[in-house]
Write a protein that holds these residues in place. Structure first.
Motif, mmCIF file in Angstrom:
data_model
loop_
_atom_site.group_PDB
_atom_site.id
_atom_site.type_symbol
_atom_site.label_atom_id
_atom_site.label_comp_id
_atom_site.label_asym_id
_atom_site.label_seq_id
_atom_site.Cartn_x
_atom_site.Cartn_y
_atom_site.Cartn_z
ATOM 1 N N CYS A 27 0.786 -1.172 0.213
ATOM 2 C CA CYS A 27 -0.069 0.182 -0.103
ATOM 3 C C CYS A 27 1.014 1.397 -0.048
ATOM 4 O O CYS A 27 1.799 1.333 0.547
ATOM 5 C CB CYS A 27 -1.038 -0.138 1.380
ATOM 6 N N PRO A 28 0.611 2.187 -0.770
ATOM 7 C CA PRO A 28 1.241 3.362 -0.690
ATOM 8 C C PRO A 28 1.015 4.140 0.651
ATOM 9 O O PRO A 28 0.396 3.957 1.368
ATOM 10 C CB PRO A 28 0.599 4.364 -1.808
ATOM 11 N N GLN A 29 2.371 4.807 1.047
ATOM 12 C CA GLN A 29 2.374 5.346 2.378
ATOM 13 C C GLN A 29 1.106 6.224 2.566
ATOM 14 O O GLN A 29 0.343 6.223 3.641
ATOM 15 C CB GLN A 29 3.641 6.192 2.290
ATOM 16 N N GLU A 30 0.753 6.970 1.551
ATOM 17 C CA GLU A 30 -0.327 8.132 1.821
ATOM 18 C C GLU A 30 -1.768 7.284 2.023
ATOM 19 O O GLU A 30 -2.797 8.033 2.280
ATOM 20 C CB GLU A 30 -0.447 9.127 0.798
ATOM 21 N N GLU A 31 -2.009 6.101 1.822
ATOM 22 C CA GLU A 31 -2.999 5.413 1.810
ATOM 23 C C GLU A 31 -3.180 4.450 2.886
ATOM 24 O O GLU A 31 -4.185 3.885 3.357
ATOM 25 C CB GLU A 31 -3.324 4.607 0.580
#
Length: 106
Positions: free
Chosen positions: A20-24
């Motif tokens: 998962c991307p950090q921002e999500e």
């Protein structure tokens, strides 16, 4: 998975590693908690047995809730649109009646 983009969530006593991307990450954790809560709720009812079936029932319930919430704004828009159409028709009727009155009296 020791990937830097990987996060581990726990759903119904099982761990899942998800890239998962950090921002999500915050959204993913919230979604996993919500799903876990729904699945526990279904399991505790005793009506559904088996993790697969519980997951499907939770998915159906969540989807139903989502679709119902999406329909509400549309219903309100349709209601507003209907009101506008009724007002327009009333204005037309008033206009026709106003123009017909002199003919009826003459």
């Amino acid at each position: 998975m020791s990937n830097g983009n990987s996060i581990t969530v726990q759903i119904l006593d099982k761990e899942y590693s998800i890239i998962c991307p950090q921002e999500e990450r915050t959204n993913l954790v919230s979604a996993a908690r919500y799903l876990d809560g729904k699945m526990r709720e279904i399991r505790s009812s005793g009506k559904v047995i088996g993790a697969d079936r519980i997951a499907v029932m939770a998915a159906l319930n969540i989807t139903h809730d989502l679709l119902h919430k999406q329909e509400l704004p549309e219903a309100n828009q349709a209601s507003g649109s209907t009101r506008e159409q009724v007002r327009d028709l009333l204005d037309r009727v008033d206009l026709v009646l106003a123009t017909d009155e002199p003919k009826a009296q003459g």
